[in-house]
Design a protein around this motif. Structure first.
Motif, mmCIF file in Angstrom:
data_model
loop_
_atom_site.group_PDB
_atom_site.id
_atom_site.type_symbol
_atom_site.label_atom_id
_atom_site.label_comp_id
_atom_site.label_asym_id
_atom_site.label_seq_id
_atom_site.Cartn_x
_atom_site.Cartn_y
_atom_site.Cartn_z
ATOM 1 N N GLN A 81 -5.550 28.110 12.234
ATOM 2 C CA GLN A 81 -5.081 26.966 11.445
ATOM 3 C C GLN A 81 -4.640 27.411 10.057
ATOM 4 N N ILE A 84 -1.198 28.973 10.372
ATOM 5 C CA ILE A 84 -0.172 27.946 10.598
ATOM 6 C C ILE A 84 0.133 27.194 9.304
ATOM 7 N N ASP A 85 -0.925 26.764 8.619
ATOM 8 C CA ASP A 85 -0.733 26.018 7.369
ATOM 9 C C ASP A 85 -0.022 26.855 6.319
ATOM 10 N N SER A 86 -0.390 28.112 6.238
ATOM 11 C CA SER A 86 0.213 28.992 5.245
ATOM 12 C C SER A 86 1.695 29.229 5.542
ATOM 13 N N ALA A 87 2.015 29.393 6.807
ATOM 14 C CA ALA A 87 3.421 29.616 7.184
ATOM 15 C C ALA A 87 4.274 28.383 6.894
ATOM 16 N N ARG A 88 3.702 27.204 6.986
ATOM 17 C CA ARG A 88 4.446 25.955 6.741
ATOM 18 C C ARG A 88 4.556 25.611 5.254
ATOM 19 N N ASP A 89 3.647 26.136 4.452
ATOM 20 C CA ASP A 89 3.597 25.784 3.029
ATOM 21 C C ASP A 89 4.462 26.756 2.227
ATOM 22 N N ARG A 90 5.602 26.282 1.807
ATOM 23 C CA ARG A 90 6.546 27.132 1.060
ATOM 24 C C ARG A 90 6.015 27.533 -0.319
ATOM 25 N N THR A 97 0.591 34.637 3.309
ATOM 26 C CA THR A 97 0.865 34.324 4.715
ATOM 27 C C THR A 97 0.767 35.577 5.568
#
Length: 133
Positions: A81, A84-90, A97
């Motif tokens: 999780q 995933i969150d890190s990859a989505r958070d620009r 990430t």
């Protein structure tokens, strides 16, 4: 005790303490489907500290190693999780990430070390000498 078991116990100790010092950091990576995030974070921190202590003593190393293996498997979804969150958070820096991605395969050697500790034989207490008759 092998050096790897000592290192794993150290990692569990640091991580366990951080669960209590900065619980919000860990709450953010608890999968969204799970309720009671704070309680889960504190319980997993306590479990990490307990496993670390148990792995360090020969008589409890077996249960500490097996508990550590179970704990690593249980928290793996939170590590996924976080990735995933890190990859989505620009707003997250690329290196953060990347670190979360590289951390996932590190679970395998940690699990292997925990299972090795779980296979260790408990130290036996020397028997008291029997009195002669």
């Amino acid at each position: 005790m092998t050096r790897e078991i000592t290192i794993l116990a150290g990692i569990f100790t640091v991580s366990g303490v951080l669960h209590f010092v900065t619980p919000r950091t860990y709450e953010a990576i608890v999968p969204k489907q799970l309720p009671h995030k704070r309680e889960l974070v504190l319980a997993s921190g306590a479990a990490e500290l307990a496993c670390a202590g148990l792995m360090l003593h020969p008589r409890t190393r077996r249960v500490g190693g097996l508990g550590s293996a179970v704990l690593l498997a249980a928290v793996f979804p939170a590590n996924v999780q976080m990735t995933i969150d890190s990859a989505r958070d620009r707003r997250k820096p690329w290196w953060f990430t990347l670190g979360t991605i590289l951390r996932l395969p590190l679970q395998a050697p940690m699990m292997r070390t925990a299972l090795r500790a779980g296979r260790s034989q408990p130290a036996l207490r020397p028997r008291a000498p029997r009195p002669h008759r």
